[in-house]
Motif scaffolding. Structure first.
Motif, PDB file in Angstrom:
ATOM      1  N   UNK A  76       6.319   6.951  13.092  1.00  0.00           N
ATOM      2  CA  UNK A  76       7.662   7.244  12.533  1.00  0.00           C
ATOM      3  C   UNK A  76       7.673   6.172  11.036  1.00  0.00           C
ATOM      4  N   UNK A  77       8.333   7.455  10.040  1.00  0.00           N
ATOM      5  CA  UNK A  77       8.096   6.552   8.741  1.00  0.00           C
ATOM      6  C   UNK A  77       9.536   6.636   8.091  1.00  0.00           C
ATOM      7  N   UNK A  78      10.149   5.778   7.506  1.00  0.00           N
ATOM      8  CA  UNK A  78      11.268   5.801   6.862  1.00  0.00           C
ATOM      9  C   UNK A  78      10.969   5.392   5.501  1.00  0.00           C
ATOM     10  N   UNK A  79      11.421   6.029   4.538  1.00  0.00           N
ATOM     11  CA  UNK A  79      11.290   5.982   2.842  1.00  0.00           C
ATOM     12  C   UNK A  79      12.469   5.945   2.154  1.00  0.00           C
ATOM     13  N   UNK A  80      12.764   5.128   1.309  1.00  0.00           N
ATOM     14  CA  UNK A  80      13.819   4.948   0.430  1.00  0.00           C
ATOM     15  C   UNK A  80      13.194   5.248  -1.141  1.00  0.00           C
ATOM     16  N   UNK A  81      13.780   5.956  -1.770  1.00  0.00           N
ATOM     17  CA  UNK A  81      13.404   6.123  -3.342  1.00  0.00           C
ATOM     18  C   UNK A  81      14.480   5.803  -4.255  1.00  0.00           C
ATOM     19  N   UNK A 101      10.069   6.555 -10.187  1.00  0.00           N
ATOM     20  CA  UNK A 101      10.848   5.759  -8.981  1.00  0.00           C
ATOM     21  C   UNK A 101      10.226   4.665  -8.184  1.00  0.00           C
ATOM     22  N   UNK A 102      11.108   3.759  -7.553  1.00  0.00           N
ATOM     23  CA  UNK A 102      10.623   2.842  -6.885  1.00  0.00           C
ATOM     24  C   UNK A 102      10.497   3.406  -5.387  1.00  0.00           C
ATOM     25  N   UNK A 103       9.689   2.774  -4.484  1.00  0.00           N
ATOM     26  CA  UNK A 103       9.203   3.283  -3.468  1.00  0.00           C
ATOM     27  C   UNK A 103       9.360   2.116  -2.259  1.00  0.00           C
ATOM     28  N   UNK A 104      10.104   2.293  -1.495  1.00  0.00           N
ATOM     29  CA  UNK A 104      10.076   1.234  -0.176  1.00  0.00           C
ATOM     30  C   UNK A 104       9.967   2.056   1.037  1.00  0.00           C
ATOM     31  N   UNK A 105       8.732   1.785   1.853  1.00  0.00           N
ATOM     32  CA  UNK A 105       8.856   2.508   3.054  1.00  0.00           C
ATOM     33  C   UNK A 105       7.999   1.689   4.153  1.00  0.00           C
ATOM     34  N   UNK A 142       6.641  -0.093  -3.981  1.00  0.00           N
ATOM     35  CA  UNK A 142       5.691   0.176  -5.156  1.00  0.00           C
ATOM     36  C   UNK A 142       6.607   1.072  -6.226  1.00  0.00           C
ATOM     37  N   UNK A 143       5.935   1.684  -7.126  1.00  0.00           N
ATOM     38  CA  UNK A 143       6.208   2.627  -8.199  1.00  0.00           C
ATOM     39  C   UNK A 143       5.474   3.677  -8.203  1.00  0.00           C
ATOM     40  N   UNK A 198      21.500  10.928  -7.728  1.00  0.00           N
ATOM     41  CA  UNK A 198      20.550  11.158  -8.680  1.00  0.00           C
ATOM     42  C   UNK A 198      19.533   9.645  -8.541  1.00  0.00           C
ATOM     43  N   UNK A 199      20.187   8.575  -8.132  1.00  0.00           N
ATOM     44  CA  UNK A 199      19.701   7.569  -7.974  1.00  0.00           C
ATOM     45  C   UNK A 199      18.749   7.136  -6.713  1.00  0.00           C
ATOM     46  N   UNK A 200      19.274   7.674  -5.855  1.00  0.00           N
ATOM     47  CA  UNK A 200      18.723   7.378  -4.204  1.00  0.00           C
ATOM     48  C   UNK A 200      18.384   8.829  -3.332  1.00  0.00           C
TER      49      UNK A 200
END
Length: 449
Positions: free
Chosen positions: A404-409, A417-421, A444-445, A349-351
């Motif tokens: 190629x793109x890697x995203x963590x939410x 959600x916080x976004x790191x990409x 970002x958010x 639920x968090x990631x």
């Protein structure tokens, strides 16, 4: 490891460490949650990505069986208004570090940007009758631009025309939504081949019908996007009619979909016309040769695949083949192809994590024969010839794409959600239109309320 790769990896690790210290999720309250009394995660695997229930809810016109229970009728049995205006707000803000491998050594090679707000959207949607629903969203600010409002999605839909089971949707929508809707993707990075092919927002009519595991959608659009295009002389005294359309030949498209053992398969086709973009550019260049004015024909065929592994991994693939006839010069046809593939992993639920690969090959646009009257216009590098006919690079080789793109939410709440990409660009900088390879790290958010 190269310096840019090391910086991206270090940034991702630091950001992930910081995010683990932040608050845990709470209930979400955007417009449809308010109407139904259910949490956003009922319809979303991870906001904004829809799960199967959410897809069915949208297909059913945002209705549950008891959708009328909380409606206001004011004594009129034919009226069913929501008790409050069904609106929601979505806001995004990012900080981005971008680094490029540039062809010119003396150019600036890196920059940082605060993209906040990246956009602010007002969204609204609701069922109006047993078979009619409406949806829209407007952008109040986007990518640093203020002072204007842009409406993108805006349509009304009837889900059972004349009792036939055929759905009819009229308004502005994205043609590509038939395959993979861009607005509900998890990555910040776009499904770029859709934009290159010109099958995003347009105005028109869409029909759809399901036959068990098979679905058929057919549509017709203006074929020129959603901007005002021209002013026509209308009947009446000095009363011009502002028209949205400058394309007398409409675009026609369709998709045939199949569900085969849990795997979604779709076949897409599109045919339409568009103004010759090269001619429009040349009209604004003094001393340019006169080229015949004409309309370019555009043909697209596509294949899409999607599926799910277990209850937490979603995968998808899109391929597109494009043919633009008479696009640069009348009588010359050009083709290119592209697509994307991705995986979304909803860990908890968090990631949530996403991997997205975008690719396109400019093909015929890589080099154009100078006999096509292009000499000296967009050509600077004459590197080869075929049968004595020199070839020139053009800016249209910018269609080439390889990222190629890697995203963590991380979900502070179901609706926040916080976004790191991190994005890595593999494209060869030897191409005429690719003076750089652009890599970025974004944090970002993304919130809706």
């Amino acid at each position: 490891m190269r310096p840019i790769a090391l910086r991206l990896a270090t940034g991702l690790l630091l950001a992930a460490g910081l995010l683990t210290l932040l608050p845990q999720p709470a209930a979400a309250i955007p417009a449809f949650a308010r109407q139904t009394g259910m949490s956003c995660n009922t319809c979303h695997a991870a906001v904004p990505k829809l799960n199967s229930f959410g897809e069915d809810f949208a297909a059913n016109g945002y209705r549950l069986p008891n959708w009328k229970e909380n409606r206001e009728s004011f004594g009129d049995e034919r009226l069913a208004l929501p008790p409050s205006v069904p609106l929601a707000v979505r806001i995004q803000g990012f900080g981005q570090l971008r680094e490029a491998d540039r062809a010119a050594a003396d150019e600036e090679a890196a920059n940082a940007d605060f993209q906040a707000p990246y956009f602010i959207k007002l969204l609204g949607g609701a069922p109006l009758t047993e078979h009619i629903n409406a949806y829209f969203y407007g952008i109040f600010a986007e990518k640093g631009e203020n002072g204007s409002v842009l409406i993108e999605d805006a349509w009304i839909r009837h889900d059972d025309i004349f009792g036939t089971g055929v759905e009819l949707q009229l308004g502005q929508f994205q043609v590509s939504d038939l395959m993979f809707p861009r607005e509900v993707r998890l990555p910040f990075q776009d499904y770029i081949p859709y934009r290159m092919a010109g099958i995003t927002y347009d105005r028109g009519l869409l029909l759809g019908r399901g036959f068990g595991p098979v679905s058929l959608s057919l549509g017709v659009t203006n074929g020129n996007g959603i901007d005002e295009s021209r002013t026509l002389t209308a009947s009446g005294y000095e009363r011009p009619d502002h028209s949205f359309d400058n394309n007398d030949q409409k675009a026609v498209f369709g998709r045939l979909g199949f569900d085969i053992a849990g795997v979604g398969l779709g076949l897409f086709g599109y045919t339409g016309q568009q103004p010759n973009a090269f001619q429009q550019e040349m009209d604004n260049i003094d001393g340019s040769p006169t080229l015949p004015e004409h309309i370019a024909d555009k043909r697209i065929v596509g294949l899409d695949l999607s599926g799910q592994v277990g209850g937490s991994v979603y995968w998808y693939f899109q391929g597109l083949y494009n043919q633009w006839n008479d696009f640069l010069v009348e009588g010359e046809d050009y083709s290119w192809w592209g697509g994307f593939a991705g995986v979304d992993w909803i860990l908890s639920r968090e990631w949530a994590f996403s991997l997205l690969y975008n690719y396109a090959d400019a093909d015929d646009f890589d080099e154009v024969r100078l006999s096509d009257n292009l000499a000296g216009l967009q050509a600077t590098d004459f590197d080869t010839s075929v049968g004595g006919d020199p070839l020139a690079d053009t800016r249209y080789d910018g269609i080439n794409l390889n990222t190629l793109t890697l995203t963590g939410s991380y979900y502070f709440a179901t609706n926040v959600r916080g976004v790191v990409e991190a994005n890595y660009d593999f494209q060869d900088t030897d191409d005429f239109a690719h003076l750089e390879r652009s890599h970025y790290l974004l944090l970002g958010l993304d919130a809706a309320f």
